[in-house]
Scaffold this motif. Structure first.
Motif, PDB file in Angstrom:
ATOM      1  N   LEU A 291       0.564  -1.301   0.200  1.00  0.00           N
ATOM      2  CA  LEU A 291      -0.197   0.126  -0.034  1.00  0.00           C
ATOM      3  C   LEU A 291       0.602   1.196   0.017  1.00  0.00           C
ATOM      4  O   LEU A 291       0.538   2.446  -1.011  1.00  0.00           O
ATOM      5  N   ASN A 292       1.812   1.322   0.436  1.00  0.00           N
ATOM      6  CA  ASN A 292       3.041   2.736   0.969  1.00  0.00           C
ATOM      7  C   ASN A 292       3.127   3.361  -0.765  1.00  0.00           C
ATOM      8  O   ASN A 292       3.234   4.720  -0.582  1.00  0.00           O
ATOM      9  N   PRO A 293       3.290   2.498  -1.578  1.00  0.00           N
ATOM     10  CA  PRO A 293       3.634   3.360  -2.596  1.00  0.00           C
ATOM     11  C   PRO A 293       3.171   3.862  -3.389  1.00  0.00           C
ATOM     12  O   PRO A 293       2.936   4.852  -4.105  1.00  0.00           O
ATOM     13  N   ILE A 294       2.036   3.182  -2.879  1.00  0.00           N
ATOM     14  CA  ILE A 294       0.372   3.032  -3.393  1.00  0.00           C
ATOM     15  C   ILE A 294      -0.345   4.918  -2.951  1.00  0.00           C
ATOM     16  O   ILE A 294      -0.756   5.982  -3.621  1.00  0.00           O
ATOM     17  N   ILE A 295       0.314   4.902  -1.965  1.00  0.00           N
ATOM     18  CA  ILE A 295      -0.280   6.010  -0.654  1.00  0.00           C
ATOM     19  C   ILE A 295       0.429   7.374  -1.486  1.00  0.00           C
ATOM     20  O   ILE A 295      -0.211   8.247  -1.394  1.00  0.00           O
ATOM     21  N   TYR A 296       1.754   6.870  -1.568  1.00  0.00           N
ATOM     22  CA  TYR A 296       2.701   7.597  -1.851  1.00  0.00           C
ATOM     23  C   TYR A 296       2.676   8.818  -3.529  1.00  0.00           C
ATOM     24  O   TYR A 296       3.228   9.951  -3.802  1.00  0.00           O
ATOM     25  N   THR A 297       2.052   7.836  -4.216  1.00  0.00           N
ATOM     26  CA  THR A 297       1.955   8.249  -5.609  1.00  0.00           C
ATOM     27  C   THR A 297       0.899   8.625  -5.583  1.00  0.00           C
ATOM     28  O   THR A 297      -0.004   9.644  -7.274  1.00  0.00           O
ATOM     29  N   LEU A 298      -0.431   8.031  -5.848  1.00  0.00           N
ATOM     30  CA  LEU A 298      -1.610   8.725  -6.014  1.00  0.00           C
ATOM     31  C   LEU A 298      -1.821   9.696  -5.519  1.00  0.00           C
ATOM     32  O   LEU A 298      -2.817  11.267  -5.481  1.00  0.00           O
ATOM     33  N   ARG A 299      -1.556   9.718  -4.386  1.00  0.00           N
ATOM     34  CA  ARG A 299      -1.586  11.251  -3.501  1.00  0.00           C
ATOM     35  C   ARG A 299      -0.639  12.504  -2.934  1.00  0.00           C
ATOM     36  O   ARG A 299      -0.910  13.707  -2.698  1.00  0.00           O
ATOM     37  N   ASN A 300       0.114  11.934  -4.539  1.00  0.00           N
ATOM     38  CA  ASN A 300       0.895  12.908  -4.249  1.00  0.00           C
ATOM     39  C   ASN A 300       1.504  13.778  -5.890  1.00  0.00           C
ATOM     40  O   ASN A 300       1.242  12.747  -6.720  1.00  0.00           O
ATOM     41  N   LYS A 301       0.854  14.871  -6.407  1.00  0.00           N
ATOM     42  CA  LYS A 301       0.589  15.584  -7.357  1.00  0.00           C
ATOM     43  C   LYS A 301       2.255  15.538  -7.925  1.00  0.00           C
ATOM     44  O   LYS A 301       2.098  14.918  -9.018  1.00  0.00           O
ATOM     45  N   ASP A 302       2.882  15.423  -7.180  1.00  0.00           N
ATOM     46  CA  ASP A 302       4.276  15.987  -7.266  1.00  0.00           C
ATOM     47  C   ASP A 302       4.616  14.841  -8.591  1.00  0.00           C
ATOM     48  O   ASP A 302       5.167  14.509  -9.909  1.00  0.00           O
ATOM     49  N   ILE A 303       4.555  13.296  -7.997  1.00  0.00           N
ATOM     50  CA  ILE A 303       5.009  12.225  -8.485  1.00  0.00           C
ATOM     51  C   ILE A 303       4.423  12.049  -9.742  1.00  0.00           C
ATOM     52  O   ILE A 303       4.440  11.418 -10.628  1.00  0.00           O
ATOM     53  N   MET A 304       2.874  12.445  -9.636  1.00  0.00           N
ATOM     54  CA  MET A 304       2.445  11.086 -10.343  1.00  0.00           C
ATOM     55  C   MET A 304       2.703  12.634 -11.818  1.00  0.00           C
ATOM     56  O   MET A 304       2.084  11.969 -13.231  1.00  0.00           O
ATOM     57  N   VAL A 305       2.308  13.597 -11.592  1.00  0.00           N
ATOM     58  CA  VAL A 305       2.987  14.789 -13.148  1.00  0.00           C
ATOM     59  C   VAL A 305       4.608  14.212 -13.285  1.00  0.00           C
ATOM     60  O   VAL A 305       4.335  13.894 -14.952  1.00  0.00           O
ATOM     61  N   ALA A 306       5.276  13.639 -12.424  1.00  0.00           N
ATOM     62  CA  ALA A 306       7.090  13.792 -12.828  1.00  0.00           C
ATOM     63  C   ALA A 306       6.476  11.669 -13.662  1.00  0.00           C
ATOM     64  O   ALA A 306       7.180  11.964 -14.625  1.00  0.00           O
ATOM     65  N   LEU A 307       5.824  11.517 -12.597  1.00  0.00           N
ATOM     66  CA  LEU A 307       5.211   9.823 -13.865  1.00  0.00           C
ATOM     67  C   LEU A 307       4.553   9.980 -15.219  1.00  0.00           C
ATOM     68  O   LEU A 307       5.423   9.356 -16.375  1.00  0.00           O
ATOM     69  N   ARG A 308       3.969  10.765 -15.478  1.00  0.00           N
ATOM     70  CA  ARG A 308       3.553  11.224 -16.782  1.00  0.00           C
ATOM     71  C   ARG A 308       3.889  12.136 -17.648  1.00  0.00           C
ATOM     72  O   ARG A 308       4.168  11.355 -18.686  1.00  0.00           O
ATOM     73  N   LYS A 309       5.461  12.781 -17.141  1.00  0.00           N
ATOM     74  CA  LYS A 309       6.085  13.531 -18.283  1.00  0.00           C
ATOM     75  C   LYS A 309       7.682  12.285 -18.028  1.00  0.00           C
ATOM     76  O   LYS A 309       7.585  12.439 -19.376  1.00  0.00           O
ATOM     77  N   GLN A 310       7.856  10.868 -17.397  1.00  0.00           N
ATOM     78  CA  GLN A 310       8.570  10.437 -17.934  1.00  0.00           C
ATOM     79  C   GLN A 310       7.492   9.148 -19.425  1.00  0.00           C
ATOM     80  O   GLN A 310       8.569   9.147 -19.965  1.00  0.00           O
ATOM     81  N   LEU A 311       6.220   9.039 -18.686  1.00  0.00           N
ATOM     82  CA  LEU A 311       4.994   8.226 -19.777  1.00  0.00           C
ATOM     83  C   LEU A 311       5.578   8.597 -21.146  1.00  0.00           C
ATOM     84  O   LEU A 311       5.603   8.096 -22.159  1.00  0.00           O
ATOM     85  N   SER A 312       5.525  10.266 -21.512  1.00  0.00           N
ATOM     86  CA  SER A 312       5.434  10.700 -22.551  1.00  0.00           C
ATOM     87  C   SER A 312       6.905  11.168 -23.515  1.00  0.00           C
ATOM     88  O   SER A 312       6.514  10.729 -24.735  1.00  0.00           O
ATOM     89  N   HIS A 313       7.665  11.178 -22.335  1.00  0.00           N
ATOM     90  CA  HIS A 313       8.827  10.832 -23.143  1.00  0.00           C
ATOM     91  C   HIS A 313       9.162   9.215 -23.725  1.00  0.00           C
ATOM     92  O   HIS A 313       9.840   9.349 -25.200  1.00  0.00           O
ATOM     93  N   LEU A 314       8.771   8.141 -22.600  1.00  0.00           N
ATOM     94  CA  LEU A 314       9.119   6.996 -23.506  1.00  0.00           C
ATOM     95  C   LEU A 314       8.089   6.410 -24.478  1.00  0.00           C
ATOM     96  O   LEU A 314       8.689   5.510 -25.248  1.00  0.00           O
ATOM     97  N   LEU A 315       7.118   7.104 -24.204  1.00  0.00           N
ATOM     98  CA  LEU A 315       5.951   6.814 -25.375  1.00  0.00           C
ATOM     99  C   LEU A 315       6.207   7.703 -26.880  1.00  0.00           C
ATOM    100  O   LEU A 315       5.588   6.966 -28.229  1.00  0.00           O
ATOM    101  N   ARG A 316       7.020   8.826 -26.624  1.00  0.00           N
ATOM    102  CA  ARG A 316       7.936   9.571 -28.421  1.00  0.00           C
ATOM    103  C   ARG A 316       8.080   8.136 -29.115  1.00  0.00           C
ATOM    104  O   ARG A 316       9.177   7.880 -28.716  1.00  0.00           O
TER     105      ARG A 316
END
Length: 316
Positions: A291-316
Motif C-alpha cells: 500500500l505504501n507506494p500507492i499511498i505516496y504516488t496516488l496522493r502526491n501530485k508532484d510524483i504523478m506529474v513526474a510519472l506522466r512526464k516520463q511516460l510521455s518521453h518513453l512513448l514518443r
C-alpha cells in the motif's frame, strides 16, 4: 534429584534447525498463496523501484522530502525481500526447514530494516515539521548534508542493538519442538521454543521497542501536533488543504506501520493467538509495503506529474 536432572537433560534433543510451518494448516491453498504473494512481491519491487527512479531523475523532485521517500522505498524493498522470497520457496517446496544461522540472519535483517524504517519515518516527520512550521528556514535547516546525516543515522543506529538482541536470543538453548508456527523467524514464535527462563529476553525486547518504536512514535506525534496547530492558523481553505496534503501520505503510512507493529510487540502473549499473530504479521510484512507506494504516488501530485512526464518521453 540429581539423577532426575541428568535424565531430563539426556532426554533433551538440541535443535540444529527449525521448521517454519507457514501456511501448512491450509495445504490445499499453497499454490494459490504462492501466486498471490509472488504477484504482491513483484508489485512491491516494481512500484518502489519506480519511485526510486523518478525521485532521482526528475529535477522537480530533488528536495529533502523526496530524498527521504527515495530512502524509504529502498528500505521497503530490502524489508520485504528478507521475508517474501524465503516464504515463496517454502510454499513452492512445501518444506520449511531453516538452519539456526539462517533463522538468526533473517530475524537480524528484519529487525534492522524495521528499526531503520521507524527512524526514517521520524526524520520524514521532522522534515515536514520544518517545512510547515519554519518555511523560511527550511532550505537552511534541511540542507543536503543534514538529510544525508539523518538517512545514515537511520541506517546504522539500530545495528549494535539488534545484533546484541539476536545474540542474546540465539544463545538460549532450544530443545524439544523445533516447529515455528509462522512464515518467518520473528521474535515471539522463536522465543516460545527456547528452553529455560526467557523473561530477561522479553524485558530486553520491550526496552528495545521503547527506543526504536515508542520513542520515534512520540517524536512523530509531537511533530504532527505542532504541524496541525500551524495548519489551523492558515486563513485560506486552499492553503490548509495544500499544507495538509504534503504530510497526509506520511501520516497514513505512520498509522499503518506503527499500528500493526505495536499490536505485535506490545500486546500480551495471552491476548494473541498464533493464528492472529500470523495474520497481523502479513499486514506489516506484505500488505502495508504494497500500500505504501500507492499511498505516496496516488496522493502526491508532484510524483504523478513526474510519472506522466516520463511516460510521455518513453512513448514518443
Amino acid at each position: 534429584m540429581e539423577k532426575q536432572l541428568k535424565s531430563e537433560k539426556s532426554n533433551m534433543t538440541t535443535i540444529t534447525e527449525f521448521v517454519l510451518l507457514g501456511f501448512s494448516d491450509i495445504p490445499n491453498s499453497q499454490w494459490i498463496l504462492f501466486g498471490i504473494f509472488l504477484v504482491i512481491y513483484l508489485t512491491i519491487l516494481m512500484c518502489n523501484s519506480i519511485i526510486i527512479l523518478i525521485t532521482r531523475i526528475d529535477p522537480v523532485l530533488q528536495t529533502p522530502m523526496y530524498f527521504f521517500l527515495n530512502n524509504f522505498s529502498f528500505f521497503e524493498i530490502c524489508y520485504v525481500t528478507v521475508i517474501v522470497p524465503r516464504m515463496l520457496m517454502d510454499l513452492l517446496t512445501q518444506k520449511g526447514n531453516i538452519s539456526l544461522v539462517a533463522c538468526a540472519a533473517q530475524m537480524c535483517f528484519f529487525l534492522l530494516f524495521g528499526s531503520s524504517e521507524c527512524l526514517l519515518l521520524t526524520a520524514m516527520a521532522y522534515d515536514r515539521y520544518v517545512a510547515i512550521c519554519n518555511p523560511l528556514l527550511y532550505p537552511l535547516v534541511m540542507n543536503h548534508k543534514v538529510c544525508v546525516q539523518l538517512a545514515i543515522a537511520s541506517w546504522v543506529s539500530g545495528v549494535p542493538v539488534v545484533i546484541r538482541q539476536i545474540c542474546q536470543i540465539f544463545s538460549l538453548p532450544f530443545c524439544g519442538s523445533n516447529r515455528i508456527n509462522h512464515f518467518f523467524c520473528d521474535i515471539p514464535p522463536v522465543l516460545k521454543l527456547a528452553c529455560g527462563d526467557t523473561f530477561p529476553n522479553e524485558i530486553a525486547i520491550y526496552l528495545t521497542s521503547l527506543v526504536f518504536l515508542m520513542a520515534p512514535l512520540l517524536l512523530i506525534v509531537i511533530s504532527y501536533k505542532k504541524i496541525i496547530a500551524n495548519i489551523l492558523k492558515i486563513s485560506s481553505a486552499s492553503g490548509k488543504a495544500k499544507a495538509f496534503s504534503t504530510c497526509s501520505s506520511h501520516l497514513t503510512v505512520v498509522v499503518l506501520f506503527y499500528g500493526t507493529a505495536i499490536i505485535t510487540y506490545w500486546q500480551p502473549k495471552t491476548n494473541q493467538s498464533e493464528g492472529t499473530g500470523k495474520v497481523i504479521s502479513l499486514f506489516y510484512t506484505i500488505l502495508i509495503p504494497t500500500l505504501n507506494p500507492i499511498i505516496y504516488t496516488l496522493r502526491n501530485k508532484d510524483i504523478m506529474v513526474a510519472l506522466r512526464k516520463q511516460l510521455s518521453h518513453l512513448l514518443r
